[in-house]
Motif scaffolding. Sequence first.
Motif, PDB file in Angstrom:
ATOM      1  N   PRO A 176      -9.619  -2.800   4.766  1.00  0.00           N
ATOM      2  CA  PRO A 176      -8.350  -2.108   5.001  1.00  0.00           C
ATOM      3  C   PRO A 176      -7.363  -2.352   3.874  1.00  0.00           C
ATOM      4  N   GLY A 177      -6.557  -1.339   3.602  1.00  0.00           N
ATOM      5  CA  GLY A 177      -5.363  -1.530   2.793  1.00  0.00           C
ATOM      6  C   GLY A 177      -4.260  -2.067   3.686  1.00  0.00           C
ATOM      7  N   GLY A 178      -3.029  -2.028   3.222  1.00  0.00           N
ATOM      8  CA  GLY A 178      -1.907  -2.556   3.994  1.00  0.00           C
ATOM      9  C   GLY A 178      -1.665  -1.762   5.269  1.00  0.00           C
ATOM     10  N   VAL A 179      -1.581  -2.456   6.383  1.00  0.00           N
ATOM     11  CA  VAL A 179      -1.382  -1.839   7.689  1.00  0.00           C
ATOM     12  C   VAL A 179       0.005  -2.208   8.216  1.00  0.00           C
ATOM     13  N   GLU A 180       0.726  -1.233   8.748  1.00  0.00           N
ATOM     14  CA  GLU A 180       2.043  -1.503   9.324  1.00  0.00           C
ATOM     15  C   GLU A 180       1.912  -2.476  10.488  1.00  0.00           C
ATOM     16  N   ARG A 212       2.082   5.980   1.873  1.00  0.00           N
ATOM     17  CA  ARG A 212       2.524   5.196   3.030  1.00  0.00           C
ATOM     18  C   ARG A 212       1.522   4.102   3.324  1.00  0.00           C
ATOM     19  N   MET A 213       1.940   3.161   4.205  1.00  0.00           N
ATOM     20  CA  MET A 213       1.016   2.158   4.731  1.00  0.00           C
ATOM     21  C   MET A 213       0.115   2.796   5.778  1.00  0.00           C
ATOM     22  N   ALA A 214      -0.959   2.108   6.102  1.00  0.00           N
ATOM     23  CA  ALA A 214      -1.900   2.611   7.104  1.00  0.00           C
ATOM     24  C   ALA A 214      -1.405   2.296   8.508  1.00  0.00           C
ATOM     25  N   ARG A 215      -1.918   3.044   9.468  1.00  0.00           N
ATOM     26  CA  ARG A 215      -1.760   2.722  10.881  1.00  0.00           C
ATOM     27  C   ARG A 215      -3.042   2.061  11.356  1.00  0.00           C
ATOM     28  N   ALA A 216      -2.922   1.121  12.273  1.00  0.00           N
ATOM     29  CA  ALA A 216      -4.078   0.331  12.706  1.00  0.00           C
ATOM     30  C   ALA A 216      -5.227   1.205  13.189  1.00  0.00           C
ATOM     31  N   GLY A 256      -5.889   4.372   1.512  1.00  0.00           N
ATOM     32  CA  GLY A 256      -4.968   5.429   1.138  1.00  0.00           C
ATOM     33  C   GLY A 256      -5.038   5.820  -0.320  1.00  0.00           C
ATOM     34  N   GLY A 257      -6.103   5.387  -1.002  1.00  0.00           N
ATOM     35  CA  GLY A 257      -6.280   5.724  -2.409  1.00  0.00           C
ATOM     36  C   GLY A 257      -5.773   4.681  -3.388  1.00  0.00           C
ATOM     37  N   LYS A 291       7.695  -1.676   3.124  1.00  0.00           N
ATOM     38  CA  LYS A 291       6.975  -0.426   3.402  1.00  0.00           C
ATOM     39  C   LYS A 291       7.190   0.586   2.283  1.00  0.00           C
ATOM     40  N   GLN A 292       8.426   0.663   1.794  1.00  0.00           N
ATOM     41  CA  GLN A 292       8.714   1.602   0.709  1.00  0.00           C
ATOM     42  C   GLN A 292       8.037   1.162  -0.584  1.00  0.00           C
ATOM     43  N   ASN A 293       8.145  -0.123  -0.908  1.00  0.00           N
ATOM     44  CA  ASN A 293       7.516  -0.627  -2.138  1.00  0.00           C
ATOM     45  C   ASN A 293       6.011  -0.419  -2.109  1.00  0.00           C
ATOM     46  N   TYR A 294       5.406  -0.714  -0.963  1.00  0.00           N
ATOM     47  CA  TYR A 294       3.951  -0.565  -0.839  1.00  0.00           C
ATOM     48  C   TYR A 294       3.564   0.911  -0.881  1.00  0.00           C
TER      49      TYR A 294
END
Length: 272
Positions: free
Chosen positions: A213-217, A236-240, A267-268, A225-228
């Motif tokens: 996984p990439g970064g998940v909220e 955007r960040m991922a959803r679980a 998310g690429g 969240k904005q920086n990531y």
Amino acid sequence: MTYFDKFSIKGKTAIVTGGGGILGRNFCCGLAEAGARVAVVDINLVGAQQVVDEIQSQIQGEAKAFYCDLTSEQSVKEMVEAVVEDFGMIDILHNNAAGKSSDLNAFFAPFEEYDLDQWKEIMSTNLDSMFLVAKYVGQVMKEQGTGGSIIQTSSIYGVMAPDNRIYEGSFYLDRQINTPAIYSASKAGVVGLTRYLATYWAKDGIRVNTITPGGVESGQNDTFKQNYGNRIPLGRMARAEEMVGALIYLASDASSYVTGQNILIDGGLSAW
């Protein structure tokens, strides 16, 4: 059998470690929706039971909670034996559990000041535990003689280094955060273990793969969240719940010729 039928895991038994966590809860529910009987394993038995209750009430699926301290070989052995006693066999293992630390100040310390005991604690939780669970579940799968699928959870920072610029002004649950080297090193080890086991158990029909996984909220502040999100092609960040599709694919016969692979759900990020 149709192509869609290959994604079914109806009647199979799946173990999910860390099943009571943010990602684990979604993984357990996803496997149950696809038809599996789910052993929800967690050191927090109350949290695991909450997931079981959700599966039984909302999905009408079959699940049971199991306690396990994944850093204890005896505890892992007893957990695997208990799952076999209750469900009869094990077809799928999602080696998912990971942790941060009992001391967050030590966990987030600068690399030059990092304590060796803290390093060993995280390595034990994130990598040694994967070895122990795979060891005992793999024995069961070999004895069954029907193959199996093992999926292990790594992290995007086990594949690439974090961009430390995104942590400026970034907080998680009201504290300044970063990604320490031990997290990257332990998660990189998961990918290496997967590749080793994929070739080691191939003759037994046991497939072993990684999802990354990439970064998940999960409670980060808006700055993070904005920086990531600015580093992600999808913005955007991922959803679980977005992690679950890859797990179902790897657990099912839809991926019958896939082993030793690492699927990045980021998310690429890794494409840039």
